[in-house]
Motif scaffolding. Structure first.
Motif, PDB file in Angstrom:
ATOM      1  N   LYS A  83     -54.760 -54.890 -28.776  1.00  0.00           N
ATOM      2  CA  LYS A  83     -55.519 -53.843 -29.444  1.00  0.00           C
ATOM      3  C   LYS A  83     -54.681 -53.385 -30.631  1.00  0.00           C
ATOM      4  O   LYS A  83     -53.548 -52.960 -30.451  1.00  0.00           O
ATOM      5  CB  LYS A  83     -55.794 -52.673 -28.492  1.00  0.00           C
ATOM      6  CG  LYS A  83     -56.578 -51.544 -29.138  1.00  0.00           C
ATOM      7  CD  LYS A  83     -56.728 -50.370 -28.179  1.00  0.00           C
ATOM      8  CE  LYS A  83     -57.435 -49.219 -28.867  1.00  0.00           C
ATOM      9  NZ  LYS A  83     -57.455 -48.004 -28.022  1.00  0.00           N
ATOM     10  N   GLY A 102     -46.681 -51.173 -24.068  1.00  0.00           N
ATOM     11  CA  GLY A 102     -46.589 -50.562 -25.378  1.00  0.00           C
ATOM     12  C   GLY A 102     -45.321 -50.989 -26.091  1.00  0.00           C
ATOM     13  O   GLY A 102     -44.354 -51.428 -25.471  1.00  0.00           O
ATOM     14  N   ALA A 125     -54.701 -47.265 -17.593  1.00  0.00           N
ATOM     15  CA  ALA A 125     -53.492 -48.088 -17.472  1.00  0.00           C
ATOM     16  C   ALA A 125     -53.650 -49.121 -16.367  1.00  0.00           C
ATOM     17  O   ALA A 125     -54.361 -48.907 -15.379  1.00  0.00           O
ATOM     18  CB  ALA A 125     -52.275 -47.201 -17.196  1.00  0.00           C
ATOM     19  N   PHE A 174     -53.588 -55.209 -23.764  1.00  0.00           N
ATOM     20  CA  PHE A 174     -54.632 -54.803 -22.827  1.00  0.00           C
ATOM     21  C   PHE A 174     -55.073 -55.977 -21.958  1.00  0.00           C
ATOM     22  O   PHE A 174     -55.010 -57.141 -22.366  1.00  0.00           O
ATOM     23  CB  PHE A 174     -55.863 -54.308 -23.603  1.00  0.00           C
ATOM     24  CG  PHE A 174     -55.823 -52.848 -23.969  1.00  0.00           C
ATOM     25  CD1 PHE A 174     -56.837 -51.994 -23.560  1.00  0.00           C
ATOM     26  CD2 PHE A 174     -54.784 -52.322 -24.725  1.00  0.00           C
ATOM     27  CE1 PHE A 174     -56.819 -50.648 -23.898  1.00  0.00           C
ATOM     28  CE2 PHE A 174     -54.753 -50.987 -25.071  1.00  0.00           C
ATOM     29  CZ  PHE A 174     -55.778 -50.139 -24.647  1.00  0.00           C
ATOM     30  N   LYS A 224     -57.927 -51.743 -20.179  1.00  0.00           N
ATOM     31  CA  LYS A 224     -56.753 -50.998 -19.723  1.00  0.00           C
ATOM     32  C   LYS A 224     -55.462 -51.551 -20.321  1.00  0.00           C
ATOM     33  O   LYS A 224     -55.275 -52.754 -20.447  1.00  0.00           O
ATOM     34  CB  LYS A 224     -56.671 -50.999 -18.192  1.00  0.00           C
ATOM     35  CG  LYS A 224     -57.822 -50.248 -17.533  1.00  0.00           C
ATOM     36  CD  LYS A 224     -57.638 -50.149 -16.034  1.00  0.00           C
ATOM     37  CE  LYS A 224     -58.751 -49.331 -15.390  1.00  0.00           C
ATOM     38  NZ  LYS A 224     -58.533 -49.168 -13.935  1.00  0.00           N
ATOM     39  N   LYS A 225     -54.560 -50.623 -20.625  1.00  0.00           N
ATOM     40  CA  LYS A 225     -53.301 -50.961 -21.296  1.00  0.00           C
ATOM     41  C   LYS A 225     -52.197 -51.227 -20.280  1.00  0.00           C
ATOM     42  O   LYS A 225     -52.052 -50.495 -19.309  1.00  0.00           O
ATOM     43  CB  LYS A 225     -52.916 -49.790 -22.207  1.00  0.00           C
ATOM     44  CG  LYS A 225     -51.628 -49.952 -22.983  1.00  0.00           C
ATOM     45  CD  LYS A 225     -51.443 -48.750 -23.902  1.00  0.00           C
ATOM     46  CE  LYS A 225     -50.094 -48.749 -24.600  1.00  0.00           C
ATOM     47  NZ  LYS A 225     -49.958 -47.619 -25.545  1.00  0.00           N
ATOM     48  N   CYS A 226     -51.423 -52.278 -20.533  1.00  0.00           N
ATOM     49  CA  CYS A 226     -50.323 -52.589 -19.622  1.00  0.00           C
ATOM     50  C   CYS A 226     -48.964 -52.552 -20.309  1.00  0.00           C
ATOM     51  O   CYS A 226     -47.937 -52.672 -19.645  1.00  0.00           O
ATOM     52  CB  CYS A 226     -50.522 -53.954 -18.968  1.00  0.00           C
ATOM     53  SG  CYS A 226     -50.253 -55.339 -20.083  1.00  0.00           S
ATOM     54  N   ASP A 230     -50.798 -52.699 -28.942  1.00  0.00           N
ATOM     55  CA  ASP A 230     -50.952 -52.409 -27.513  1.00  0.00           C
ATOM     56  C   ASP A 230     -51.529 -53.634 -26.815  1.00  0.00           C
ATOM     57  O   ASP A 230     -52.464 -54.269 -27.328  1.00  0.00           O
ATOM     58  CB  ASP A 230     -51.875 -51.211 -27.290  1.00  0.00           C
ATOM     59  CG  ASP A 230     -51.250 -49.903 -27.756  1.00  0.00           C
ATOM     60  OD1 ASP A 230     -50.014 -49.822 -27.762  1.00  0.00           O
ATOM     61  OD2 ASP A 230     -52.004 -48.980 -28.108  1.00  0.00           O
TER      62      ASP A 230
END
Length: 323
Positions: A174, A188, A226, A180, A184-186, A178
């Motif tokens: 993203k 950073g 997350a 994803f 959902k983000k995993c 980020d």
């Protein structure tokens, strides 16, 4: 010396290795071998010791110590020097201190826990012990400072590829950096630079990865946004292997970024990993919001958004929301 002993035990994991063989291989006394074996046991390794047979490695803990990371690491520069702490406020802060002290290119700073981990825009980063990878790399690219921010885009390519390989599921970027799985983000990325007007002295590339958290272990406010690699794969991952994979994917991309003088030669690679291009987005910028369709990124890494009127707006910094 511990690394050498651990390497020998791993290479003969299905058999006992005599103390004499370890002594000869390492050039130390039996007393020294015993001392290092005890230190490994204190770090969580289970080692069976049998008189007249020697030592055998029974179990290795899921730790991110230099011993575990360096064994099997295939990079030439990244991670060849490792600084480990059980707990730090922030790996980026420690890496910055070490960079000012002259730490070499590729030095990896890693901690089991961060008490003051930071994400972009000053946000706190959830960094519990034993569950994730909290790491920072010290890099010294011979490039103009104008290209420094593009390093996050380069790192994102490597992370997306590493996570897809590790989990068997497709990760994606993203914009700008980020990682994803689905919505959902995993992971950073946070980069910080020290430079003069024409020269980069160092860049600290901070990476935080949710590895083995269960959904219930995330703070309540993060559970809907997350995800961890464990949740995606359906089983736990060895965190040192996650680090090795990230560094393995990152090194050739970083070398190309430096060799080619910036991000432009990797632009198409980034687009292949993107989950942003083609999406309707809302970009929250300091000057207001811009809505439209993300149609491209330019050679500097700016996101190109086509508004309803057909105008192409280049966005260099913003919070991107998917509509």
């Amino acid at each position: 010396m511990r690394d050498k002993i651990l390497k020998i035990l791993r290479e003969h994991q299905d058999e006992y290795v005599s103390g004499e063989m370890i002594c000869q291989a390492c050039g130390v006394s039996r007393t020294a071998v015993w001392k290092h074996i005890r230190e490994l046991e204190e770090r969580g390794y289970q080692i069976d010791a049998v008189r007249n047979r020697g030592y055998r490695l029974l179990y290795s803990p899921d730790v991110v110590t230099p011993e575990e990371i360096i064994l099997g690491l295939k990079t030439d520069v990244l991670g060849r020097e490792i600084v480990y702490r059980d707990q730090v406020a922030s790996t980026n802060e420690l890496a910055t201190e070490l960079a000012y002290q002259g730490a070499s290119e590729g030095t990896l700073v890693v901690a089991d826990q961060q008490t003051g981990g930071r994400g972009r825009r000053g946000r706190a980063w959830f960094s519990p012990p034993g569950k994730g990878v909290w790491m920072s790399l010290i890099l010294r690219p011979k490039l103009s400072p104008a290209y420094a921010s593009q390093l996050t885009l380069v790192a994102a390519i490597a992370l997306s590829r590493a996570f897809s390989s590790l989990t068997g599921q497709q990760a994606g970027i993203k914009w700008p950096n980020d990682i994803f799985f689905g919505s959902k983000k995993c992971c950073g990325i946070l980069t910080e630079m020290h430079a003069d007007h024409d020269r980069i002295h160092h860049i600290v590339l901070g990476i935080g990865i949710n590895v083995n958290m269960e959904s219930s272990e995330f703070p309540e406010e993060l559970r809907d946004i997350a995800v961890s690699l464990r949740i995606v794969k359906g089983e736990s991952l060895v965190r040192s292997k996650v680090i090795q994979s990230v560094l393995t994917y990152l090194e050739p991309l970083y070398q190309q970024y430096v060799r080619e003088g910036g991000f432009s030669s990797l632009r198409e690679e980034w687009k292949l990993e993107s989950i942003t291009i083609g999406r309707n987005v809302r970009a929250v910028t300091p000057r207001g919001e811009i809505e439209g369709t993300a149609v491209d990124i330019d050679e500097a890494g700016a996101l190109c958004v086509m508004t309803e009127s057909g105008e192409i707006v280049r966005i260099h910094s913003a919070e991107i929301l998917f509509n």
